[in-house]
Design a protein around this motif. Structure first.
Motif, PDB file in Angstrom:
ATOM      1  N   LYS A  89      31.159  38.977  27.435  1.00 48.72           N
ATOM      2  CA  LYS A  89      31.179  38.596  29.093  1.00 48.72           C
ATOM      3  C   LYS A  89      32.416  38.901  29.319  1.00 48.72           C
ATOM      4  O   LYS A  89      33.502  38.211  29.015  1.00 48.72           O
ATOM      5  CB  LYS A  89      30.853  36.997  28.806  1.00 48.72           C
TER       6      LYS A  89
ATOM      7  N   LYS B 150      34.658  40.059  33.574  1.00 50.38           N
ATOM      8  CA  LYS B 150      34.650  40.288  34.965  1.00 50.38           C
ATOM      9  C   LYS B 150      35.745  41.282  35.363  1.00 50.38           C
ATOM     10  O   LYS B 150      37.058  41.131  34.923  1.00 50.38           O
ATOM     11  CB  LYS B 150      34.781  38.827  35.580  1.00 50.38           C
TER      12      LYS B 150
ATOM     13  N   ILE C  41      33.781  43.058  43.035  1.00 50.39           N
ATOM     14  CA  ILE C  41      33.821  42.246  41.736  1.00 50.39           C
ATOM     15  C   ILE C  41      32.668  42.598  40.803  1.00 50.39           C
ATOM     16  O   ILE C  41      31.572  42.495  41.455  1.00 50.39           O
ATOM     17  CB  ILE C  41      33.712  40.635  41.554  1.00 50.39           C
TER      18      ILE C  41
ATOM     19  N   TYR D 116      30.557  41.888  37.192  1.00 46.58           N
ATOM     20  CA  TYR D 116      30.160  41.100  36.475  1.00 46.58           C
ATOM     21  C   TYR D 116      29.423  41.642  35.032  1.00 46.58           C
ATOM     22  O   TYR D 116      28.619  42.399  35.313  1.00 46.58           O
ATOM     23  CB  TYR D 116      29.637  39.667  36.642  1.00 46.58           C
TER      24      TYR D 116
ATOM     25  N   ASP E  23      27.435  40.406  31.647  1.00 47.20           N
ATOM     26  CA  ASP E  23      27.261  39.298  30.768  1.00 47.20           C
ATOM     27  C   ASP E  23      25.987  39.965  29.850  1.00 47.20           C
ATOM     28  O   ASP E  23      24.881  40.095  30.580  1.00 47.20           O
ATOM     29  CB  ASP E  23      26.811  38.299  31.318  1.00 47.20           C
TER      30      ASP E  23
END
Length: 607
Positions: free
Chosen positions: A196, A198, A216, A218, A220
């Motif tokens: 996980k 960012k 941004i 991400y 995960d």
């Protein structure tokens, strides 16, 4: 009970922070008691002089002779020119590193010159578009005070200095607007685990035009599609109209959100019209605090408002006018997905149309100082008052109600420091004069004057906050919580909620006189106290939670990055299933002073 660390750091901030700590530990203490010019000036460099050479390259002590460390009325420097005519306006843009808006003798060293070579300087037209005056206008001191504040509030500038100069033998003045850029490119990484993360890339002054863009990504691995994205684009001011726009989207990991808005605030005393438009459609996760679980919600949002300001006092060259403001607002929110609802259950998820009107009276003047929320830059301290009453009608899925809201806030510079007080309340009157969903908040903030221990500047900060609900419904958003954002820093538990909350925060801040690569450390000690529980027996029937700790923040005001923070804390009482940050490593956004400009009609939110 969990031992937690939080890591969400900008890469460049990490590098500079590590270098600062290393050099602080490596250099002898007596080195830091000398001014930069006295470090050394010898043709022959002895081995023992090497640390001083390094300090001269990497650090400097700030020249504070021109910085207003103590509170002073910002209007004073412009009063001698009141009533004169502006002959010419000159704009000077300084690079981010190694310059000062108040001291032309300060020059960058080699490292700072390299940093400046990576920067795109702001266009002069951006500054001109944000001026409240033009050539040929008569000098009104309040306009110049508020203009310095407006320019400092822009994310692209670190500091501003407007200088007026008489033309001998005439009633004319030349105006020089000196602004110092920030380095506005940011690269960030937030790391939770290998599964996980960012990544963020932002630019707050795109090609020098003052445009803001941020993306941004991400990652995960818990999701089938591990990647998600977010983007935002802002235009702060279209062609000098002070109309700004914001476009936002987020997609993936349960999100499908898009929003667009146009807005113009009451940005100055002489602003006559303000208003805004916002449209949003969103599918997103929503966290239920007291269950510590997530649900998916889907809603459409439409928001429109307009306001008109009237000056109700005569012109004064040294005081801002009292402004009376009338504003209208229409706000609609339709939920397509959320928690199960009924008339008295989960009212936050009721679809509704709101028709609001407000009447407000306000007055705001500016003092100048530093070392409040900043690390040495000039700060604008608003003083004055605001009274705003709001009413209207809400038509929800279940009933029709009257809305009632009010705000009274004021701040003053006293002989012992800055004091801010506010009281806000809101609620609804149902059919039959039944009072529902009421909430009241009382808040106070105090900053002491600056005290000095040697060359270290010290300031004390105290905050009091009390929130109480009455005739609340059942379900989500019908309680207040005591957590990191509203109470005890570093402490969170789903059991810390109730109808009433009381918070008290103390912090003593020690500002070091030393800068390494432009980063200034500020050491602090703190004590937080909080109560949350039933409305009638808050103090007697509920346990007192607290935190005591120490930490350090450091920030380079020439960079767009937030402050870097390291904190250690001790918690005498810990609730069941608590998430506790005994040590904390992250970045921290700067807090802001409350302004005394009338805003759009609103009802105080119970949170």
């Amino acid at each position: 009970m969990i031992l937690e660390k939080k890591i969400g750091l900008d890469i460049l901030t990490i590098i500079a922070a590590v270098m600062m700590v290393c050099f602080s530990l490596a250099l002898p203490l007596e080195l830091f008691s000398q001014e930069p010019d006295s470090v050394t000036n010898s043709n022959y460099t002895k081995p023992k002089d090497l640390p001083r050479i390094v300090y001269k390259w990497l650090g400097r002590q700030q020249n504070t002779s021109k910085i207003p460390l103590h509170n002073s009325q910002a209007v004073e420097k412009f009063i001698p020119y009141s009533g004169k005519t502006i002959n010419r306006i000159e704009v000077v843009i300084l690079e981010p590193f190694g310059y000062s808006v108040s001291d032309s003798l300060i020059r960058p060293n080699r490292v700072e010159k390299f940093g400046n070579s990576l920067h795109k300087r702001t266009w002069k037209k951006v500054v001109l578009n944000n001026l409240l005056f033009n050539e040929g206008d008569v000098v009104q001191p309040i306009d110049f005070v508020e203009n310095e504040q407006l320019l400092r509030e822009l994310s692209v500038f670190e500091d501003v200095n407007i200088v007026l100069k008489n033309l001998p033998g005439t009633d004319l003045v030349n105006v020089k607007v000196i602004v110092k850029d920030k380095f506005t490119t940011s690269i960030g990484v937030a790391y939770s685990s290998p599964e996980k993360m960012k990544y963020a890339l932002g630019e707050s002054n795109f090609i020098g035009l003052g445009l803001k863009a941020k993306v941004i990504a991400y990652f995960d691995n818990e999701y089938d599609d591990p990647w998600a994205s977010q983007g935002e684009f802002q235009v702060p001011n279209y062609f000098g109209s002070y109309i700004g726009s914001n476009f936002f989207y987020r997609y993936g990991h349960g999100y499908n959100t898009m929003s667009a808005s146009l807005n113009r605030d009451f940005f100055a005393s002489k602003t006559k019209f303000a208003g805004g438009i916002k449209v949003a459609n969103s599918l997103e996760p929503y966290k239920i605090f007291n269950r510590d679980s997530f649900i998916s919600i889907n809603y459409h949002e439409r928001d429109f408002w307009i306001g008109r300001s009237f000056s109700v006092t005569r012109f004064s060259k040294d005081k801002a006018p009292y402004n009376l403001v009338v504003a209208l607002r229409y706000y609609q929110k339709d939920f397509l997905e959320g928690l199960q609802v009924s008339m008295y259950e989960n009212p936050y998820f009721h679809s509704s149309k709101n028709y609001l009107i407000s009447l407000g009276l306000s007055n705001q003047n500016i003092y100048r100082s530093s070392l409040y929320f900043g690390f040495g830059i000039t700060e604008d301290i608003p003083v004055g008052f605001k009274i705003q009453f709001t009413s209207g009608i809400q038509q929800s899925s279940f009933q029709r109600r009257f809305l009632v809201g009010a705000e009274l806030s004021a701040a003053e510079i006293t002989p012992i420091g800055y004091l801010y007080l506010s009281s806000r309340l809101g609620g609804y009157m149902a059919e039959g004069a039944k009072f529902e969903q009421a909430a009241i908040n009382i808040r106070a903030q105090y900053f002491s004057n600056i005290y000095r221990l040697g060359r270290t500047d010290i300031r004390q900060y105290v905050r009091y906050d009390f929130t109480r609900g009455a005739a609340r419904f059942n379900g989500e958003r019908e309680y207040v919580v005591l957590n990191r954002d509203y109470g005890i820093r570093g402490l969170r538990s789903p059991s810390l909620f109730g109808e009433t909350r009381l918070m008290l925060n103390f912090e003593t801040i020690f500002f070091s006189p030393h800068y390494i690569y432009g980063f200034r450390p500020a050491f602090f000690v703190f004590a937080d106290f909080g109560l949350v529980g039933s409305a009638d027996e808050l103090v007697y029937a509920n346990p007192l939670y607290s935190a005591f700790g120490v930490g350090v923040r450091f920030k380079n005001e020439s960079l767009i990055f937030p402050a870097f923070i390291v904190r250690l804390a001790y918690y005498p009482r810990i609730p069941i299933n608590a998430d506790v940050a005994y040590w904390y490593l992250s970045t921290e956004s700067r807090r802001r002073f409350e302004q005394f400009r009338i805003r759009e009609p609103y009802i105080f939110q119970y949170e």
